[in-house]
Design an enzyme around this catalytic site. Structure first.
Site, PDB file in Angstrom:
ATOM      1  N   SER A 147      45.939 -56.187 -31.101  1.00 28.99           N
ATOM      2  CA  SER A 147      45.924 -56.564 -32.694  1.00 28.99           C
ATOM      3  C   SER A 147      46.204 -55.544 -33.496  1.00 28.99           C
ATOM      4  O   SER A 147      45.983 -54.061 -33.097  1.00 28.99           O
ATOM      5  CB  SER A 147      44.597 -56.957 -32.781  1.00 28.99           C
ATOM      6  OG  SER A 147      44.336 -57.438 -34.140  1.00 28.99           O
ATOM      7  N   TYR A 201      34.891 -56.671 -32.930  1.00 28.77           N
ATOM      8  CA  TYR A 201      36.404 -56.932 -32.454  1.00 28.77           C
ATOM      9  C   TYR A 201      37.250 -55.872 -32.805  1.00 28.77           C
ATOM     10  O   TYR A 201      38.058 -55.484 -31.937  1.00 28.77           O
ATOM     11  CB  TYR A 201      36.770 -58.031 -33.629  1.00 28.77           C
ATOM     12  CG  TYR A 201      38.098 -58.650 -33.215  1.00 28.77           C
ATOM     13  CD1 TYR A 201      38.449 -59.494 -32.070  1.00 28.77           C
ATOM     14  CD2 TYR A 201      39.244 -58.098 -33.943  1.00 28.77           C
ATOM     15  CE1 TYR A 201      39.609 -59.937 -31.759  1.00 28.77           C
ATOM     16  CE2 TYR A 201      40.667 -58.822 -33.372  1.00 28.77           C
ATOM     17  CZ  TYR A 201      40.687 -59.636 -32.460  1.00 28.77           C
ATOM     18  OH  TYR A 201      41.983 -59.909 -32.067  1.00 28.77           O
TER      19      TYR A 201
END
Length: 348
Positions: A204, A217
């Protein structure tokens, strides 16, 4: 001393050549390699990007091995893949030995589904062994599975933090005790033996630069990128040039995972969430041309570069201007409200 100076100039030439070849690839599109008949394993294949990756590889006649914790959604993906295979299943012809035309039996791709919790080492070990026994060795490994807790750090239970780290980061490491770190360790030994394979890490942009409210995350994606880069160097040091590595770092993808995330409304039209189909098509192009890294959109490259050279306070100013400093807060608020509603319904 003369040897070191000579080697230094050789390094400079190689660096310049790397810049030239990289620039050329932006202008002239490299030829995509064929993956027909190769075994492609995709984690998190039951939905989102994993399902789209499965469909793209199916269109290229790869043999699909689909892993997901949800059996029903994984089977739904498999059915979509079988439909694509059926549409491609048409006889082809070629010139015969005496100048005639003979029919060639169409290639019969296959899809295999396995329920696997990549957050549990034992589950990965046992499932990987089943794949080797029932399908064979894996040629392409797509580490795609991912989760998000959806809590501020101080409100997030420890077990959810651990779950995020295990699925998003640790899951790239296990099976088979070996010198190189989960899913990767399960299939890397044979790749090394054959000097053939491709490992894809779907990370990501939040593994390149972070934001507030999703500390677990971000940490997990930073870890996944660190693992990927270190393994890339390990393969180069081992002179295993037949094994390719591709790192995929998309901006916010409209899969519902971060539903509610918002940047500044005046900026949002210029940086909308990515369509999943666009994200996967860009990633497929990178994979099939052995591109080491793909960031979508391209502005992510610039943001990552600026983060590397600017003072932290300058980055904070930019974040605040873009509305990126608190972009996850609406998402976190929605998740908290949804959880409270569920608790109320269940009488908790």
């Amino acid at each position: 001393m003369m040897i070191i100076i000579a080697e230094f100039f050789v390094v400079i030439l190689k660096v310049l050549w790397a810049f030239l070849t990289a620039g050329a690839k932006w202008i002239v599109r490299p030829k995509e390699k064929s993956v027909a008949g190769q075994v492609c394993l995709i984690t998190g294949a039951g939905s989102g990007l994993g399902r789209l990756f499965a469909k793209e590889f199916a269109r290229r006649r790869a043999i699909l091995v689909l892993w997901d914790i949800n059996s029903q959604s994984n089977e739904e993906t498999a059915e979509m893949v079988r439909q694509i295979y059926h549409e491609l299943d048409t006889p082809v012809t070629k010139d015969g030995p005496v100048g005639g035309v003979e029919e060639v039996p169409p290639f019969q791709p296959q899809v295999y589904t396995y329920v696997c919790d990549v957050g549990k080492r034992e589950s990965v070990y046992s499932t990987a062994e089943k794949v080797r026994r029932e399908v064979g060795e894996v040629d392409i490994l797509i580490n795609n599975a991912g989760v998000v807790s959806g809590h501020h750090l101080l409100e997030c239970p420890d077990e959810l933090i651990e779950r995020t780290m295990v699925v998003n980061c640790h899951a790239h490491f296990w099976p088979q005790p070996m010198m190189i770190p989960e899913t990767t360790k399960a299939f890397l030994p044979k790749m090394l033996e054959l000097n053939h394979g491709h490992i894809v890490t779907v990370a990501s942009s939040l593994g390149l630069f972070s934001t507030a409210g999703v500390e677990d995350y971000c940490a997990s994606k930073f870890g996944a990128i660190g693992f990927h880069e270190s393994l890339s160097h390990e393969l180069k040091a081992s002179e295993k040039d037949g094994i390719s590595m591709t790192l995929v770092c998309p901006y916010l993808v409209d899969t519902g995972m971060f539903k509610g995330c918002r940047i500044r409304k005046e900026i949002e039209p210029f940086l909308p969430p990515l369509k999943p189909e666009f994200c996967v098509k860009q990633a497929m192009r990178a994979i099939l041309t052995d591109q080491p890294m793909i960031c979508t959109p391209r502005i992510v490259y610039m943001v990552n570069f600026m983060k590397s050279i600017l003072p932290f306070e300058a980055i904070v100013c930019m974040y605040r201007f873009l509305g990126a400093d608190k972009c996850m807060y609406p998402f976190l608020a929605q998740r908290k409200e949804a959880m409270n509603n569920n608790e109320a319904k269940n009488g908790i």
